[in-house]
Write an enzyme that holds these catalytic residues in place. Structure first.
Site: not given
Ligand code: ATP
Ligand code: MG
Length: 555
Positions: A36, A262, A272
């Protein structure tokens, strides 16, 4: 990519079996990384990037980079650009497979109409609070909305009104009509569309209704022929809903969702939202601050992309949540840099040494990188004034002290054995200079003529022929393992106050100029350092400490 290692995790086993049993459309494995664009990528994302791109590469398929830009409130063009740069820097290539969820808004809208026409979706005019309250809980079933039994025609009219701006934010949503009593909360008439009247970075004000993640993600996968849609474990309970949409809509392919644990790391935060707080409140110098767990931060810190990939491969992929030690990442960095970093000497807290029995200056030689002898030798200027590290001298040393002290001897790396004859102090009693003698016969590691043993060895920099640099000594951003672990205390209270120490006028061996590069160097005995890509220039060198030689945090 150079590492052609085969992965051996439950996902690669699933894909292998799917291929063997002809369950993969066109025999082409397609994965995707779906960020995102509401922030910069962090080390957690690298796990997902390495996994998705890695599996695609391993099975001769393709991995799409798809921006999940369905929330206009928080998303920005700046992030879209940075995310692409960061994925490339990590070493991955999506080729022509760059996609945006916003390119599918029209199709997703049509699928919403399809659900309404099948009497599987309705426009709900309850307030957001009512919707939440009527959803029930894990113990209590939810309550049907009073708007649930609207006719198909009425729903079509009202959804059109939503689309054309006739409702304000929060006044109406489109919901799937599934089961308000389902034990799976995600089945209790999930919201499919909501009204958002902010400007979207790519579609501007064309749309005022935006699809929710659950309604968008699987259908986007289907449009792109994604075969294996891999996400983190929090989405496990969403999988039945993912499948429900795929079954009930006329989608072009049938992707499947798989979940993995994760990445969690100690001594840092990864969300983020929190990283944005640190930036906005100036706890750090931007998203690319070398202490940030962002890809940009790690890059600026001097972490090699290949070491980060190695880390992702080492931690593996499972379905069990755990917290990985930051020291695991740091060992990958150290092991990598030990092999790849060229060596120079630097003195960051200098004390002057005058060699009283030396008149000439000369050029000595040292290995550029002992792990790679082909690189040859570097030229190290040496004269009768040099600097050593203040911490390598003690006026009244404890027993078995092997560095310099009055009357004591030490070997200067790549040079000679030195004996300290006299200590000069200023009026405050601080040592400002050491007068020493060198032993010419000890050049290049030879023993003194009487065969006596010299135990200590110290680094040094020539007093005249050197360069000056400012040096940032970075350390971990937080001083506790789990900054979020204490409910009563804000995580910002656990920021490590010594995570940045700045040194002005550090002295760097002149040969650095011959070897200058963007890769980290080992400052012998001190650690690994890299030119700061943001602030360093030829008039003022600035180095960032990538990492110490040894783990200072080990218990
Ligand atoms: P955050 O929680 O840091 O805001 P998010 O999951 O909202 O992260 P996205 O941009 O939606 O951020 O993530 C993009 C991809 O990265 C998703 O498929 C998510 O599953 C993966 N991802 C995000 N954080 C992790 C993590 N800590 N470990 C593994 N994969 C991750
Ligand atoms: Mg997300």
């Amino acid at each position: 990519m150079t590492e052609k290692k085969k992965s051996n995790n439950f996902l690669s086993h699933i894909i292998k079996a799917d291929l063997e049993q002809n369950r993969v459309k066109n025999n082409t494995v397609i994965t995707r990384f779906p960020p995102e664009p509401n922030g910069y990528l962090h080390i957690g994302h690298t796990k997902s990037i390495c996994l998705n791109f890695g599996l695609a590469e391993e099975f001769g398929g393709q991995c799409h980079l798809r921006f999940d830009d369905t929330n206009p409130d928080t998303e920005e063009e700046e992030y879209i650009k940075a995310i692409q740069e960061d994925v490339k820097w990590l070493g991955f290539d999506w080729g022509k497979n760059l996609f945006f969820a916003s390119d599918y808004f029209e199709q997703l809208y049509k699928w919403a109409l399809e659900l309404i026409e099948k009497n599987l979706a309705y426009v709900d005019e309850q307030s957001i609070e009512e919707i939440r309250a009527n959803r029930g809980s894990l113990k209590d079933p939810g309550k049907n909305s009073p708007f649930r039994n609207r006719s198909v025609e009425e729903n079509l009219t009202l959804f059109e009104k939503m689309k054309s701006g006739g409702f304000e934010e929060g006044e109406a949503v489109l919901r799937a009509k599934i089961d308000m009593k389902s034990p799976n909360m995600n089945f209790r008439d999930p919201i499919l569309y909501r009204v958002r009247k902010s400007e979207h970075p790519r579609t501007g004000d064309k749309w005022v209704i935006y699809p929710m993640y659950d309604f968008a993600h699987g259908q986007e996968d289907a449009i792109e022929n994604v075969t294996h849609s891999i996400c983190t474990l929090e989405f496990e309970d969403h999988r039945p809903l993912y499948e429900w949409f795929i079954e009930n809509l006329s989608v072009p392919s049938k992707p499947r969702q798989y979940e993995f644990a994760r990445l969690n790391l100690d001594y840092t935060v990864m969300s983020k939202r929190k990283l944005l707080e640190l930036v906005k409140e100036n706890h750090v110098d931007g998203w690319d601050d070398p202490r940030m767990p962002t890809i940009r931060g790690m890059k600026r810190r001097g972490y090699p992309a290949s070491a980060i990939r190695e880390f992702c491969s080492r931690i593996g992929v499972t379905r069990k949540n755990s917290i990985i030690a930051l020291s695991t990442l740091e060992s990958c960095i150290r092991e990598n840099l030990d092999e790849t970093a060229n060596r120079v000497m630097a003195v960051l807290d200098p004390i002057k040494v005058v060699i009283t029995n030396l008149n000439d200056s000369e050029i000595l030689e040292g290995s550029i990188n002992p792990k790679n002898p082909d690189l040859g030798k570097r030229k190290i200027p040496f004269s009768n004034t040099i600097y050593i590290e203040r911490s390598d001298f003690m006026e009244t040393p404890p027993p078995k002290y092997h560095r310099l002290s009055p009357g004591g001897e030490v070997r200067l790396r790549y040079a000679y054995v030195l004996r300290c004859d006299e200590v000069i102090k200023d009026e405050k009693g601080e040592v400002i200079e050491l007068r020493c003698q060198y032993f010419p016969e000890t050049k290049g590691g030879k023993k003194p003529s009487d065969g006596r043993k010299i135990k200590g060895i110290v680094h040094w920099v020539d007093g005249k022929d050197h360069i000056k640099a400012n040096v940032h000594l970075y350390d971990r951003l937080f001083s506790v393992e789990n900054p979020l672990g204490n409910k009563d205390e804000d995580y910002r209270n656990f920021l490590n106050k010594n995570s940045l120490v700045t040194i002005n006028d550090g002295l760097i061996e002149k040969s650095f100029l011959d070897m200058k590069s963007e890769s980290p160097f080992q400052f012998e005995r001190l650690g690994y350092f890299v030119l700061d890509s943001k602030t360093s220039n030829d008039d003022q060198f600035v180095f960032n400490r990538t990492i110490t030689l040894k783990d200072n945090w080990a218990k």
